[in-house]
Write a protein that holds these residues in place. Sequence first.
Motif, PDB file in Angstrom:
ATOM      1  N   GLY A 264      -0.332  -1.457   6.868  1.00  0.00           N
ATOM      2  CA  GLY A 264      -0.379  -1.220   5.430  1.00  0.00           C
ATOM      3  C   GLY A 264       0.934  -0.875   4.777  1.00  0.00           C
ATOM      4  N   ALA A 265       2.045  -0.895   5.535  1.00  0.00           N
ATOM      5  CA  ALA A 265       3.350  -0.529   4.963  1.00  0.00           C
ATOM      6  C   ALA A 265       3.784  -1.560   3.927  1.00  0.00           C
ATOM      7  N   LEU A 266       4.498  -1.083   2.921  1.00  0.00           N
ATOM      8  CA  LEU A 266       5.026  -1.943   1.861  1.00  0.00           C
ATOM      9  C   LEU A 266       6.520  -2.128   2.077  1.00  0.00           C
ATOM     10  N   ALA A 267       6.959  -3.366   2.245  1.00  0.00           N
ATOM     11  CA  ALA A 267       8.381  -3.685   2.373  1.00  0.00           C
ATOM     12  C   ALA A 267       8.891  -4.133   1.013  1.00  0.00           C
ATOM     13  N   ALA A 268      10.027  -3.578   0.594  1.00  0.00           N
ATOM     14  CA  ALA A 268      10.493  -3.853  -0.766  1.00  0.00           C
ATOM     15  C   ALA A 268      12.008  -3.918  -0.836  1.00  0.00           C
ATOM     16  N   ARG A 269      12.485  -4.657  -1.831  1.00  0.00           N
ATOM     17  CA  ARG A 269      13.897  -4.631  -2.196  1.00  0.00           C
ATOM     18  C   ARG A 269      13.998  -3.834  -3.487  1.00  0.00           C
ATOM     19  N   LEU A 270      14.752  -2.744  -3.454  1.00  0.00           N
ATOM     20  CA  LEU A 270      14.878  -1.882  -4.618  1.00  0.00           C
ATOM     21  C   LEU A 270      15.843  -2.453  -5.641  1.00  0.00           C
ATOM     22  N   GLY A 271      16.771  -3.292  -5.161  1.00  0.00           N
ATOM     23  CA  GLY A 271      17.779  -3.877  -6.040  1.00  0.00           C
ATOM     24  C   GLY A 271      19.101  -3.944  -5.310  1.00  0.00           C
ATOM     25  N   GLY A 272      19.923  -4.935  -5.627  1.00  0.00           N
ATOM     26  CA  GLY A 272      21.225  -5.050  -4.970  1.00  0.00           C
ATOM     27  C   GLY A 272      21.071  -5.132  -3.469  1.00  0.00           C
ATOM     28  N   ASP A 273      21.769  -4.208  -2.759  1.00  0.00           N
ATOM     29  CA  ASP A 273      21.706  -4.212  -1.297  1.00  0.00           C
ATOM     30  C   ASP A 273      20.754  -3.153  -0.749  1.00  0.00           C
ATOM     31  N   GLU A 274      19.902  -2.594  -1.600  1.00  0.00           N
ATOM     32  CA  GLU A 274      19.000  -1.525  -1.183  1.00  0.00           C
ATOM     33  C   GLU A 274      17.573  -2.018  -0.963  1.00  0.00           C
ATOM     34  N   PHE A 275      17.004  -1.601   0.162  1.00  0.00           N
ATOM     35  CA  PHE A 275      15.652  -1.965   0.539  1.00  0.00           C
ATOM     36  C   PHE A 275      14.899  -0.706   0.960  1.00  0.00           C
ATOM     37  N   CYS A 276      13.579  -0.820   1.070  1.00  0.00           N
ATOM     38  CA  CYS A 276      12.825   0.327   1.582  1.00  0.00           C
ATOM     39  C   CYS A 276      11.519  -0.123   2.214  1.00  0.00           C
ATOM     40  N   LEU A 277      10.985   0.763   3.050  1.00  0.00           N
ATOM     41  CA  LEU A 277       9.645   0.636   3.607  1.00  0.00           C
ATOM     42  C   LEU A 277       8.859   1.866   3.164  1.00  0.00           C
ATOM     43  N   LEU A 278       7.675   1.665   2.636  1.00  0.00           N
ATOM     44  CA  LEU A 278       6.803   2.769   2.248  1.00  0.00           C
ATOM     45  C   LEU A 278       5.579   2.731   3.143  1.00  0.00           C
ATOM     46  N   SER A 279       5.346   3.827   3.856  1.00  0.00           N
ATOM     47  CA  SER A 279       4.239   3.898   4.802  1.00  0.00           C
ATOM     48  C   SER A 279       3.315   5.047   4.429  1.00  0.00           C
ATOM     49  N   VAL A 280       2.005   4.792   4.475  1.00  0.00           N
ATOM     50  CA  VAL A 280       1.008   5.826   4.218  1.00  0.00           C
ATOM     51  C   VAL A 280       0.034   5.842   5.388  1.00  0.00           C
ATOM     52  N   GLY A 281      -0.007   6.957   6.112  1.00  0.00           N
ATOM     53  CA  GLY A 281      -0.931   7.075   7.235  1.00  0.00           C
ATOM     54  C   GLY A 281      -0.263   7.249   8.575  1.00  0.00           C
ATOM     55  N   PRO A 282       0.555   6.291   9.050  1.00  0.00           N
ATOM     56  CA  PRO A 282       1.201   6.440  10.349  1.00  0.00           C
ATOM     57  C   PRO A 282       2.069   7.696  10.420  1.00  0.00           C
ATOM     58  N   SER A 283       2.223   8.214  11.628  1.00  0.00           N
ATOM     59  CA  SER A 283       2.999   9.438  11.817  1.00  0.00           C
ATOM     60  C   SER A 283       4.475   9.204  11.550  1.00  0.00           C
ATOM     61  N   ALA A 284       5.196  10.311  11.349  1.00  0.00           N
ATOM     62  CA  ALA A 284       6.638  10.217  11.125  1.00  0.00           C
ATOM     63  C   ALA A 284       7.328   9.578  12.327  1.00  0.00           C
ATOM     64  N   ASP A 285       6.865   9.889  13.540  1.00  0.00           N
ATOM     65  CA  ASP A 285       7.481   9.305  14.740  1.00  0.00           C
ATOM     66  C   ASP A 285       7.324   7.785  14.756  1.00  0.00           C
TER      67      ASP A 285
END
Length: 382
Positions: A264-285
Amino acid sequence: MGEDSRLAAVVALAQGMAAAQSSREAWRAAAGGACRALGGSFAALSVWERELGRLRVLVNVGELAEGEEGFPDDESYPVHQFAEITEFLHERWAGGGEPDAWVEVAEGPAEGRPGYCHQRVAALRRRGRGCCVVAPIVLHGRAWGELYVARPVGAPVFGRGDADFATVLAAVVAAGIAQTERLEEARRLAFTDALTGLANRRAVDARLDEAIERHRRDGAVVSLVVCDVNGLKKVNDTLGHAVGDRLLERFGSVLSLCGAMLPGALAARLGGDEFCLLSVGPSADEVVKAADEVCRRAVDLGIGDGVACGVASTEAPVGPVHSARRLFRLADAAQYRAKADRSDRPVVAGREGLDDPVVRLADEPPQGAGGERRRFRGRHSP
């Protein structure tokens, strides 16, 4: 039903579909509106999946028989069992006819009706229904699926006038489906990064606000991985922006691949050279493990210089996370630390507890107006 009543039913059907916020709502509004308009006890909307050679039921409404569900996961029927889809429909169109609706009755062929199908009659009997009217749905000049409305045993049998009215209703449904598809495509484009096909910042903001609300309500673990592609400017300056775009596209694929490690993670480009993954549920590890894989694969891209990666999670000892803004600041600070240290591994906010320098950096009062996310850029290493 008089002309005025039928006109009112058509208007109600169109308005119901127009008010739908999703395809599922539109399907239910279509089937429900047609069921009421035709005085049926049950209705279904099905789509013709040509590549799979089947009619798949999207929604059932009204009095459901045993085994029927409102939104079935996999209720489908081989098209060869319903010859009228491939023969009756297309042969009549080829001959200049119209995709008219037809009536089936539990007793057998309806006199003078060219769409008789033994399987439909058997299904009527099996489910305790006396008759049905079937209306093809035509979208963009092709058979898209069908609208099916039934009445119980003992109720008046559908007549030719009902079939003609069902044809009109099917045209209204087709228009509603087309409108829903256009709206969903517009929404998709509004929340999609054009270069990489990943989600964009608007999508992340919307999903993260919902995730933080879940965290506050039931303690769901929310984690954010922020990545900065190293060396993009150098690639653009020396090899050209087309190569730089290719680097961003390839990294987007890497991020998507690694994000699949987190359900269920969301992979995204925030803009320019910045990206992110947003995860809800899985542990921090689990999130850190996925981020580690992102860093490893980014080095193997062949162009660029890997990524700087920061991780922040509500499960880590970072103090209360009551807003999306704080989680972003924590991940941003961790990413800044990774870039400053030229780390080839993700830096995790809170790894050293509440006295962690990344947490302290994230919680410093913003310098300058607005407290923008990029406030760490240009600073010296902490």
